[in-house]
Design an enzyme around this catalytic site. Sequence first.
Site, PDB file in Angstrom:
ATOM      1  N   GLU A  98       0.803  -1.226   0.000  1.00 55.09           N
ATOM      2  CA  GLU A  98       0.000   0.000   0.000  1.00 55.09           C
ATOM      3  C   GLU A  98       0.831   1.269   0.000  1.00 55.09           C
ATOM      4  O   GLU A  98       0.328   2.336  -0.291  1.00 55.09           O
ATOM      5  CB  GLU A  98      -1.001   0.007   1.158  1.00 55.09           C
ATOM      6  CG  GLU A  98      -0.391  -0.088   2.544  1.00 55.09           C
ATOM      7  CD  GLU A  98      -0.505  -1.511   3.087  1.00 55.09           C
ATOM      8  OE1 GLU A  98      -0.252  -2.464   2.322  1.00 55.09           O
ATOM      9  OE2 GLU A  98      -0.850  -1.649   4.278  1.00 55.09           O
ATOM     10  N   ASN A  99       2.118   1.141   0.315  1.00 52.71           N
ATOM     11  CA  ASN A  99       2.969   2.320   0.233  1.00 52.71           C
ATOM     12  C   ASN A  99       3.439   2.583  -1.188  1.00 52.71           C
ATOM     13  O   ASN A  99       4.434   3.265  -1.399  1.00 52.71           O
ATOM     14  CB  ASN A  99       4.155   2.222   1.211  1.00 52.71           C
ATOM     15  CG  ASN A  99       4.922   0.935   1.097  1.00 52.71           C
ATOM     16  OD1 ASN A  99       4.348  -0.138   0.978  1.00 52.71           O
ATOM     17  ND2 ASN A  99       6.238   1.028   1.126  1.00 52.71           N
TER      18      ASN A  99
END
Lengths: 227, 227, 226, 226
Positions: A61-62
């Site tokens: 998700e980063n």
Amino acid sequence: MSVVSAGVVEHTDRGPLGRDEMARVLAGDIPRGAYVNLGIGQPTTVGDHLPPESGVILHTENGMLGMGPAATGDAIDPDLINAGKFPVTELPGASYFHHADSFAMMRGGHLDLCVLGAYQVSVSGDLANWHTGEPDAIPAVGGAMDLAVGAKQVFVLMSLFTRTGEPKLVRECTYPLTALRCVDRVYTDVATFEITGGDQVLVRETWGMSFHELRSRVDVPLTAATP
Amino acid sequence: MSVVSAGVVEHTDRGPLGRDEMARVLAGDIPRGAYVNLGIGQPTTVGDHLPPESGVILHTENGMLGMGPAATGDAIDPDLINAGKFPVTELPGASYFHHADSFAMMRGGHLDLCVLGAYQVSVSGDLANWHTGEPDAIPAVGGAMDLAVGAKQVFVLMSLFTRTGEPKLVRECTYPLTALRCVDRVYTDVATFEITGGDQVLVRETWGMSFHELRSRVDVPLTAATP
Amino acid sequence: MTRLCTSVDEAVSGIADGSTVLIGGFGTAGMPFDLIEGLIRQGARDLTVVSNNAGNADTGLAALLAAGQVRKIVCSFPRQTDSWVFEELYRNGKIELEVAPQGSLAERLRAAGAGIGGFYTRTGVGTLLAEGKETREIDGRTYVLELPIAADVALISAHTADTLGNLVYRKTARNFAPVMATAATTTVVQVRHVVEPGVLDPEAVVTPGIYVDRIVRVAAVQGRAA
Amino acid sequence: MTRLCTSVDEAVSGIADGSTVLIGGFGTAGMPFDLIEGLIRQGARDLTVVSNNAGNADTGLAALLAAGQVRKIVCSFPRQTDSWVFEELYRNGKIELEVAPQGSLAERLRAAGAGIGGFYTRTGVGTLLAEGKETREIDGRTYVLELPIAADVALISAHTADTLGNLVYRKTARNFAPVMATAATTTVVQVRHVVEPGVLDPEAVVTPGIYVDRIVRVAAVQGRAA
């Protein structure tokens, strides 16, 4: 080695699964070519059981699709980390994007699957995995709520019992919720469950415990999967 | 050549401005280094009066910053067009982005200035520039509403009168609105106006018409700019 | 217009007490260490900081917290094993905490930059983090209303800038920087390299210069993201 | 998973009557001409088409309209000098038109792709295009509520794809394609070039392959955008 009873595959001739075995069982159920996000902690270890030929593409998700295995030695790059902040690598065909785009991907329902840890999962698929609810606990949610509502399927990977023996599969979560009715399957050390949205949970497989013993230890209506 | 009367710079010794002169006057008021969107049609011609040393960076809503002059001959590339769909060029330091990002830039208030044409502008800065309101007209808004609400400043470039002599600076717009209270300045062939948000419009400069004559021809309270 | 600053102190000058400051980075990847050190020297106090985490170890955001300059932090994940500076301040009641789901945090920043007055998301519905927030049924599903987070200043890090302020990042150090750049009145960027306009590929620019107010070049530090 | 198709007909197969179809392009730049021709051959009818314009001259989207396959068009600017096909259908009551501000159109598509149930924008407030839409005061300003536009199919054009579906575009032909790719159940892309994974720069990928279902390579046509 396996006994089929009431439709459940029972592996009663051996003990519960170890952490690595749990991850392997879950990995075996991930469809070929799926886009998958593995939550921080134990879920990350599922990646060790996804060989390149699985075609599974990992999202972090980063801001990355096409994440490779953990980086070691000279391959460690402080600009290239996973959601748990550990150094990782990049596979051919990877792409980078910013946080709003990354979460749009998650929240928009584009990931086929995410794997999350849990404190509790309820019969109806409610998930509690971010907050112990203790008054002095520092709340920290990260991307858990976004993943839980966004992924097409949510698989939970957890031990079935707490250290003090309380089942984590429950009628109603007592811990603060992460999301409502979001969990599809629960992979534990002693059994694999399917949440159907009804008032019963389906048992697919057990390890070191019979279906009947499982029923007696979990305060949730359990049904045997039809074979 | 210029007469100062009641604070307005009056150029009464010459006729109204031609279209090219109007564009040049407006261009002269664009601050150095501003990010500017020029609407389709006449506003596009303002670009011809912005030399490279102005540092002005042109945005086109179809996904580009750093747009250069019109493309001709071999430089024509069907993949590189402006909002009016004419071939343009790319300047050093340009960037491309998709439509949602382009309009986020506009709607988020990041453009210093946009220049739009108009059917009507009201005393309070209401703008009507997208629809004649005729029953058989095909409505087509493009990016006009987004620009009008989004740009930090909105300059209108238009002739002050219709072909039949009706003033286009009005008390209340009778054409369908593009946006409320959005116009800051109006550049016309006979005068330049400043919309202050009050019940009067400020006249900054006139061409081929005195301030008094202008007053008699426009049904809007006009004030002379303080010199 | 983008200004190329000759020092970090120039780049962070003028940040007022009480400002809302966005600080880029996910953990230490993409954290603008030099700008934070500049902000500590500059001394603005009573800040509201928006950042994904609440600082790691004793440098960067953690050092800013330790300096007592931050009144409130808005973040998604303040509970890392090395967030001891935050933890002590929090347990002693010396800092306010607002926790937001990471995706809502990113989207609220984007909304501020994109002129969106608010948006409906399914994230958080039925949880503690939606308490007190308006909910609404749309098409048979429940959504919660989230509002934009606009800021006075964004401090971010990028890999290379051109002198017009166009930015490119490196790998997962990109994270929050592009949305934060859009959400602040003044965006300040520390970069590893500065090049002339035309050097960056216009197709690959991630943050167009329109979002960038000040750039300062900083030296690479071993084992630390730019 | 992304499938590399061997023909345009394979790429557009299975589009059902009554589908909502997003068609990329701004004017003719980025218009997926080959896929549209495929859709005409495929013959799906009663379509709702979402595209910025309503077709130019007699090819591309205009040809699809002329084939009588479109019941309704949602666009921002149907009134171009060469939109005669649309104009005649419209004046004869043979096509429905919904006009949306271009930015709201783009943002509504993004919302569908991003799981946003609705958003508040200032665009359109007080105008005909906000009639019947809910408005709301936020922080002293009036906003209008806009809802997502999700679709069954997106037909878009890109410059180069890798076999995982990662896409890059060329100049202003990018326009609506990246947001449309996120908003449709099935995204079909015509591309000029197909390469192996690892050839495209991961920092410069505009549309990650997760959004792409089918790719087909088409020949370059003189004077026409890919």
